[in-house]
Design an enzyme around this catalytic site. Structure first.
Site, PDB file in Angstrom:
ATOM      1  N   LYS A  46       0.102 -17.038   3.128  1.00  0.00           N
ATOM      2  CA  LYS A  46       0.737 -16.927   1.813  1.00  0.00           C
ATOM      3  C   LYS A  46      -0.293 -16.906   0.681  1.00  0.00           C
ATOM      4  CE  LYS A  46       5.069 -16.681   2.952  1.00  0.00           C
ATOM      5  NZ  LYS A  46       5.854 -15.445   2.669  1.00  0.00           N
ATOM      6  N   ARG A  66       0.823  -1.215   0.000  1.00  0.00           N
ATOM      7  CA  ARG A  66       0.000   0.000   0.000  1.00  0.00           C
ATOM      8  C   ARG A  66       0.855   1.262   0.000  1.00  0.00           C
ATOM      9  NH1 ARG A  66      -3.476   1.551   5.193  1.00  0.00           N
ATOM     10  NH2 ARG A  66      -1.374   2.126   5.840  1.00  0.00           N
ATOM     11  N   TYR A 110       0.542 -20.678   8.064  1.00  0.00           N
ATOM     12  CA  TYR A 110       1.504 -20.175   7.079  1.00  0.00           C
ATOM     13  C   TYR A 110       0.904 -20.251   5.671  1.00  0.00           C
ATOM     14  CZ  TYR A 110       6.068 -19.696   4.719  1.00  0.00           C
ATOM     15  OH  TYR A 110       7.118 -19.275   3.950  1.00  0.00           O
TER      16      TYR A 110
END
Length: 279
Positions: A180, A130, A176
Site C-alpha cells: 500500500k 499505466r 500489505y
C-alpha cells in the site's frame, strides 16, 4: 457532486467496488463498465445498476468484463475494449485487491506471502494506472459544468482505493503495508507526470469497512473485534457507501484541482490508533 460520461470500475463485483459503481450511476453517469476477477459478480453489479436512477436516463448502458489485475494482457484488453466500444473513458476507479488475512512478522514471512500482496496491490495498480494514462492521454479534453460553474477541460480522472495502511504501519501485516505504501508513491508520481495533460490521479484510504468478509472475520475473533472497535472513535466500521462517496467525489469535476492526494476516510481513527488489533 455530479459525474458524467464513461466509467470503468475495477473490482466492481462486490463490496466497495459495487458501491462505487452504483454511486457513480446515482450521480449521473451515462455508461458503466464493471470489471472483476469474478465475471458473474461483475455482471450482477452491471445489471443491478439499472435500478439506480437509470429510469431517468434511457440511454444509460452497463456492461461487464472479467479481469485479473495481476495479468498485463487482461488489463490491456479490458481498457482497449472499453475505449473501442465507447470512444473514451472519463473515469477509472479501482478497488481490486485482497485483504491481509494472516498476521505474520516480517522475520517469519515467506517470499510467496510478500510477493502475493505486491502483485495484486502494487503491480495490479501499476498496470491499471499505466493503461488508463495511455487511454486517457489520447482522448479529447472535455469541459464540465458543476453547480452551474464551468470547469477547465480535462481528459479524465483516476481514483485508486488504497488503505489506512498506506499512511502508517500495522504489526504482522508488513506485506500489505509495503504494497500500500508503494501504491501511494505510484499515485503521487503519476499525478505529477500527468497534471499538465488533464489527467488527475488520486487515492482514497479507508480504515476498516463493513462487508461479508470483514463481518465473518470479526464474528470468529471477538477479541480482535473488541480491540478494533475500541480504536474507532465513532465505534463502528465504515459503510461501503461512505467510502464510495469519497471515491466519486475525487473522480468528479467537483475535485478538479485535487491531484496526487490521498483522502483518508477513517472516522478520525488515525488520530488515536493504538495498533491493538494487530499487536
Amino acid at each position: 457532486m455530479q459525474v458524467e460520461g464513461v466509467a470503468l470500475v475495477f473490482g466492481a463485483g462486490s463490496g466497495i467496488g459495487r458501491a462505487v459503481a452504483h454511486t457513480l450511476v446515482a450521480q449521473g453517469l451515462t455508461t458503466l463498465v464493471c470489471a472483476d476477477i469474478d465475471l458473474a459478480h461483475a455482471q450482477e453489479t452491471a445489471e443491478s445498476s439499472y435500478e439506480v436512477f437509470a429510469e431517468r436516463r434511457p440511454a444509460y448502458e452497463a456492461t461487464a468484463y472479467q479481469v485479473d489485475v495481476r495479468d498485463e494482457a487482461q488489463v490491456q484488453e479490458v481498457v482497449a475494449k472499453t475505449k473501442d466500444r465507447y470512444g473514451r473513458i472519463d473515469i477509472c476507479a479501482t478497488t481490486a485487491g485482497t485483504p491481509a488475512a494472516n498476521q505474520t512478522a516480517i522475520g517469519d514471512m515467506s517470499l510467496e506471502a510478500y510477493r502475493s500482496m505486491d502483485e495484486v496491490h502494487n503491480i495490479g495498480c501499476f498496470l491499471v494506472v499505466r493503461e488508463m494514462i495511455r487511454a486517457m492521454a489520447s482522448q479529447k479534453p472535455i469541459e464540465s459544468v458543476t453547480a452551474g460553474r464551468r470547469r477547465k477541460p480535462a481528459r479524465g480522472s483516476i481514483v485508486i482505493l488504497t488503505s489506512l495502511a498506506s499512511e502508517g504501519a500495522f504489526l504482522g501485516v508488513g506485506n500489505y503495508i509495503a504494497a500500500k505504501h508503494a501504491v501511494k508513491g505510484l499515485i503521487q508520481t503519476a499525478a505529477l507526470e500527468n497534471a499538465g495533460n488533464g489527467i488527475r490521479i488520486n487515492a482514497v484510504a479507508p480504515s476498516y469497512v463493513s462487508g461479508p468478509m470483514m463481518e465473518q472475520f470479526l464474528d470468529q475473533a471477538p477479541a480482535v473485534k473488541a480491540a478494533m472497535l475500541g480504536d474507532l472513535p465513532m465505534r463502528r466500521l465504515a459503510d461501503p457507501e461512505e467510502v464510495a462517496d469519497a471515491v466519486v467525489f475525487l473522480a468528479s469535476p467537483a475535485a478538479s484541482y485535487i491531484n496526487g492526494h490521498t483522502l483518508v476516510v477513517d472516522g478520525g481513527s488515525s488520530l488515536q490508533l493504538s495498533n491493538q488489533p494487530f499487536s
